[in-house]
Design a protein around this motif. Structure first.
Motif, PDB file in Angstrom:
ATOM      1  N   SER A  23       0.832  -1.194   0.000  1.00 59.79           N
ATOM      2  CA  SER A  23       0.000   0.000   0.000  1.00 59.79           C
ATOM      3  C   SER A  23       0.877   1.260   0.000  1.00 59.79           C
ATOM      4  O   SER A  23       0.661   2.199  -0.780  1.00 59.79           O
ATOM      5  N   GLN A  24       1.890   1.251   0.849  1.00 59.84           N
ATOM      6  CA  GLN A  24       2.790   2.415   0.920  1.00 59.84           C
ATOM      7  C   GLN A  24       3.553   2.596  -0.395  1.00 59.84           C
ATOM      8  O   GLN A  24       3.779   3.724  -0.836  1.00 59.84           O
ATOM      9  N   ASN A  25       3.930   1.493  -1.051  1.00 56.11           N
ATOM     10  CA  ASN A  25       4.608   1.597  -2.359  1.00 56.11           C
ATOM     11  C   ASN A  25       3.685   2.229  -3.396  1.00 56.11           C
ATOM     12  O   ASN A  25       4.123   3.032  -4.230  1.00 56.11           O
ATOM     13  N   ALA A  26       2.405   1.868  -3.330  1.00 49.45           N
ATOM     14  CA  ALA A  26       1.451   2.456  -4.278  1.00 49.45           C
ATOM     15  C   ALA A  26       1.320   3.963  -4.035  1.00 49.45           C
ATOM     16  O   ALA A  26       1.257   4.750  -4.985  1.00 49.45           O
ATOM     17  N   TYR A  27       1.304   4.383  -2.765  1.00 47.25           N
ATOM     18  CA  TYR A  27       1.216   5.828  -2.482  1.00 47.25           C
ATOM     19  C   TYR A  27       2.436   6.568  -3.031  1.00 47.25           C
ATOM     20  O   TYR A  27       2.325   7.709  -3.492  1.00 47.25           O
ATOM     21  N   ILE A  28       3.605   5.938  -2.984  1.00 53.20           N
ATOM     22  CA  ILE A  28       4.802   6.600  -3.537  1.00 53.20           C
ATOM     23  C   ILE A  28       4.569   6.905  -5.017  1.00 53.20           C
ATOM     24  O   ILE A  28       4.870   7.994  -5.504  1.00 53.20           O
ATOM     25  N   GLY A  45     -14.582  14.133   1.017  1.00 50.28           N
ATOM     26  CA  GLY A  45     -14.231  13.799   2.409  1.00 50.28           C
ATOM     27  C   GLY A  45     -13.542  14.946   3.143  1.00 50.28           C
ATOM     28  O   GLY A  45     -13.983  15.345   4.243  1.00 50.28           O
ATOM     29  N   PRO A  46     -12.474  15.517   2.609  1.00 49.93           N
ATOM     30  CA  PRO A  46     -11.761  16.594   3.324  1.00 49.93           C
ATOM     31  C   PRO A  46     -12.660  17.800   3.608  1.00 49.93           C
ATOM     32  O   PRO A  46     -12.609  18.376   4.702  1.00 49.93           O
ATOM     33  N   GLY A  47     -13.502  18.172   2.652  1.00 46.45           N
ATOM     34  CA  GLY A  47     -14.400  19.310   2.852  1.00 46.45           C
ATOM     35  C   GLY A  47     -15.421  19.016   3.942  1.00 46.45           C
ATOM     36  O   GLY A  47     -15.760  19.885   4.751  1.00 46.45           O
TER      37      GLY A  47
HETATM   38  C1  LIG Z   1      -6.548   7.738   1.115  1.00 49.63           C
HETATM   39  S1  LIG Z   1      -5.190   8.605   1.817  1.00 49.63           S
HETATM   40  C2  LIG Z   1      -6.040   9.958   2.592  1.00 49.63           C
HETATM   41  C3  LIG Z   1      -5.197  11.205   2.649  1.00 49.63           C
HETATM   42  C4  LIG Z   1      -5.932  12.473   3.086  1.00 49.63           C
HETATM   43  N1  LIG Z   1      -6.371  12.401   4.453  1.00 49.63           N
HETATM   44  C5  LIG Z   1      -7.096  12.767   2.174  1.00 49.63           C
HETATM   45  O1  LIG Z   1      -8.245  12.803   2.629  1.00 49.63           O
HETATM   46  O2  LIG Z   1      -6.844  12.977   0.970  1.00 49.63           O
HETATM   47  C6  LIG Z   1      -4.748   7.607   3.200  1.00 49.63           C
HETATM   48  C7  LIG Z   1      -3.428   7.985   3.857  1.00 49.63           C
HETATM   49  O3  LIG Z   1      -3.288   7.224   5.062  1.00 49.63           O
HETATM   50  C8  LIG Z   1      -1.919   6.982   5.264  1.00 49.63           C
HETATM   51  N2  LIG Z   1      -1.791   5.884   6.226  1.00 49.63           N
HETATM   52  C9  LIG Z   1      -1.853   4.552   6.021  1.00 49.63           C
HETATM   53  N3  LIG Z   1      -1.713   3.882   7.166  1.00 49.63           N
HETATM   54  C10 LIG Z   1      -1.562   4.803   8.151  1.00 49.63           C
HETATM   55  C11 LIG Z   1      -1.383   4.746   9.563  1.00 49.63           C
HETATM   56  N4  LIG Z   1      -1.375   3.572  10.236  1.00 49.63           N
HETATM   57  N5  LIG Z   1      -1.232   5.892  10.234  1.00 49.63           N
HETATM   58  C12 LIG Z   1      -1.279   7.099   9.602  1.00 49.63           C
HETATM   59  N6  LIG Z   1      -1.475   7.212   8.262  1.00 49.63           N
HETATM   60  C13 LIG Z   1      -1.611   6.087   7.547  1.00 49.63           C
HETATM   61  C14 LIG Z   1      -1.405   6.671   3.869  1.00 49.63           C
HETATM   62  O4  LIG Z   1       0.002   6.777   3.775  1.00 49.63           O
HETATM   63  C15 LIG Z   1      -2.184   7.694   3.035  1.00 49.63           C
HETATM   64  O5  LIG Z   1      -1.453   8.875   2.850  1.00 49.63           O
END
Ligand SMILES: C[S@@+](CC[C@H](N)C(=O)[O-])C[C@H]1O[C@@H](n2cnc3c(N)ncnc32)[C@H](O)[C@@H]1O
Length: 217
Positions: A23-28, A45-47
């Motif tokens: 999952s972390q590799n995909a985020y990179i 979601g953020p809004g």
């Molecule tokens: C779908 S993104 C959401 C990012 C942002 N909050 C948004 O709404 O756009 C999920 C994020 O959760 C992070 N993440 C995954 N596992 C986590 C953990 N255990 N603690 C904190 N962040 C985590 C990921 O790296 C990723 O950046």
């Protein structure tokens, strides 16, 4: 250009069986296109999180409110909070690649590059008025349910925790079937009190969102 659509990325970060490392590799790989892709998908979601914080912070000037945004990613929640005048916003996020995007836009003050779980982070107890989180629950490779204990620990008594994610995960994900029962247990244990729970259409195109606001006791 990666050429992948949002559904493909969501699978790569959060399909059943995807590990934390995968999952972390995909985020990179996704980080520099994440904002653009989610804007095309009308990600609300953020809004929603920012609006709830704005509506529920009644006794404090917005400029004084100290906020920790958990799973901050590229900073979309901070962008929305700033529109309401919030300024003291810190990020907790394990992905340097995602945070690089937030840093380019100077969205946060402090950056905690770490995972949240049931264990303690490096953050001191009762440091914040508000914890926010959008899209933090996505499968077992994301934020675990037990991280709620750590969120409560870092919020001051009387402070708020405002979270949101995809509503269907509460039924479809073995991990997140446990989320609301744990939220209820924390309430009966008098750790926090529910302020609101809301389901709304169009979290992402065609997908309902669920948001919660709790007050820490
Ligand atoms: C779908 S993104 C959401 C990012 C942002 N909050 C948004 O709404 O756009 C999920 C994020 O959760 C992070 N993440 C995954 N596992 C986590 C953990 N255990 N603690 C904190 N962040 C985590 C990921 O790296 C990723 O950046």
């Amino acid at each position: 250009m990666t050429g992948k659509n949002v559904k493909t990325w969501i699978n790569e970060i959060s399909a059943d069986g995807v590990t934390v490392q995968q999952s972390q590799n995909a985020y990179i790989k996704w980080a520099d296109k994440y904002d653009e892709d989610l804007e095309k998908h009308a990600f609300t979601g953020p809004g929603k999180v920012a609006q709830i914080v704005r509506d529920q912070i009644l006794n404090q000037p917005v400029g004084d409110v100290r906020i920790l945004d958990v799973a901050a990613g590229t900073g979309l929640v901070a962008r929305e909070l700033k529109k309401f005048g919030f300024r003291h916003i810190d990020a907790l996020e394990p992905s340097e690649a995602m945070l690089k995007e937030a840093k380019k836009a100077h969205l946060y003050i402090n950056y905690f590059v770490e995972f949240i779980s049931e264990s303690q982070t490096t953050i001191a107890e009762s440091s914040y008025d508000v914890v926010t989180g959008s899209g933090l629950f996505a499968n077992e490779a994301h934020v675990p349910c037990e991280a709620l204990y750590e969120m409560i620990r870092v919020v001051k008594p009387g402070g708020l925790i405002v979270l949101c994610g995809r509503n269907h995960l509460l039924n479809d994900s073995e991990t997140y079937k446990r989320l609301e029962p744990l939220m209820d247990k924390l309430e009966s244990d008098k750790k926090w009190k529910k302020v609101l729970r809301e389901i709304w259409p169009g979290y992402l195109k065609g997908i309902d969102g669920v948001a919660w606001c709790y007050q820490v006791l």
